[in-house]
Design a protein around this motif. Structure first.
Motif: not given
Lengths: 154, 154
Positions: A18-19, A22, A99-100, A134-136, A148, B98-105, B133
């Motif tokens: 899915n990445l 995207t 957010p991204i 950030a992540f929550v 993570i 990395r957090p951004i790519l995880v967010g995109l995923t 995210a």
DNA sequence: GGGCTGGATTTCAATTCCGAACTCTTTCAA
DNA sequence: TTGAAAGAGTTCGGAATTGAAATCCAGCCC
């Protein structure tokens, strides 16, 4: 030093990642700049064009892609005394990229900022303190990046 | 319906916007796919090439850009009995994407996922619940999207 | 009707991309 | 000693995309 162990291939083939999907949609300079402008409230063809300075052919094509993908919705607006025109408004799908894009902005502030204070920052309504992407966890508490874990299905 | 008020231009000219600068560097299909692979542990030229299926000329150029920008570091590795070769590892600058790519995923999981369970998911270490995210205040508490305010400097 | 305006398309040179073949270097094997 | 293999590129045409400008097109105004 590098946290990531060597791999010859990624654990997920790009075809059903899915990445990767995207990236196929929004992984493009002009597309991202359109989304940036849209998140700032730009909606009209000529406004996008003035903002981006891109060829109108490219803008036309990219808007079509974003509408087909569902990130933008093509509506009609009408200024009194003018003819009706289409405008391109973010859908829920597009809005949820916010957010991204804010995360990308903050990444740029840190790594490309040239030491200046960032020209735009984000706060919580009624407060002056800055917020950040950030992540929550499900309860809304922050999870630090080093906590993570990726979990593969199957 | 649309949360974002109409604007004719964005409040920040793209020339001195850190988001626009970020997009100039990584806002490219192949570049993003390289970063995706790198975050999964891919490091070597031929491995990137097999993973992405892109022309070697393009890969060569993109790697050069990423090294120049500071996201990748070009090191030398040596398999015993083989000659030394370069490898491309993520720098701190690249890792912090990395957090951004995880967010995109996760955005892709939600909007492009075709109803299947996502092939990869993310959790907090020691937990099984998914993370997502979001925005947080300085204390790490989530801020809901409708409470976000943008503040311009100056 | 005739001009205006904001979307969108046409045109064409310049750039970038693709795909395959080729180069270069070191190591291993005959 | 010759040669085959492997990894990391580079070279080279032809195809596709881009950029910049001109053009088209539909409705609203006078």
């Amino acid at each position: 030093m590098s946290q990531i162990p060597l791999a010859r291939r990624s654990p997920i083939a790009p075809e059903n990642c899915n990445l990767a999907r995207t990236i196929e949609i929004i992984g493009d300079r002009w597309t991202l700049l359109i989304l940036r402008a849209a998140l700032y409230g730009v909606r009209r063809f000529d406004d996008f064009q003035a903002e981006l300075g891109c060829p109108r052919t490219v803008l036309s094509g990219r808007l079509k892609i974003l509408v087909d993908a569902g990130l933008l919705t093509r509506k009609t607006y009408k200024v009194p005394g003018k003819r009706a025109r289409p405008e391109y408004v973010l859908s829920a799908m597009g809005l949820s990229l916010r957010p991204i894009l804010v995360g990308l902005t903050q990444w740029g502030d840190v790594w490309l900022g040239k030491g200046e204070a960032p020209p735009i920052s984000f706060t919580k309504a009624g407060s002056k303190t800055a917020i950040r992407a950030a992540f929550v966890d499900p309860e809304g508490r922050e999870v630090r990046p080093d906590q993570i874990r990726a979990v593969l299905r199957g």
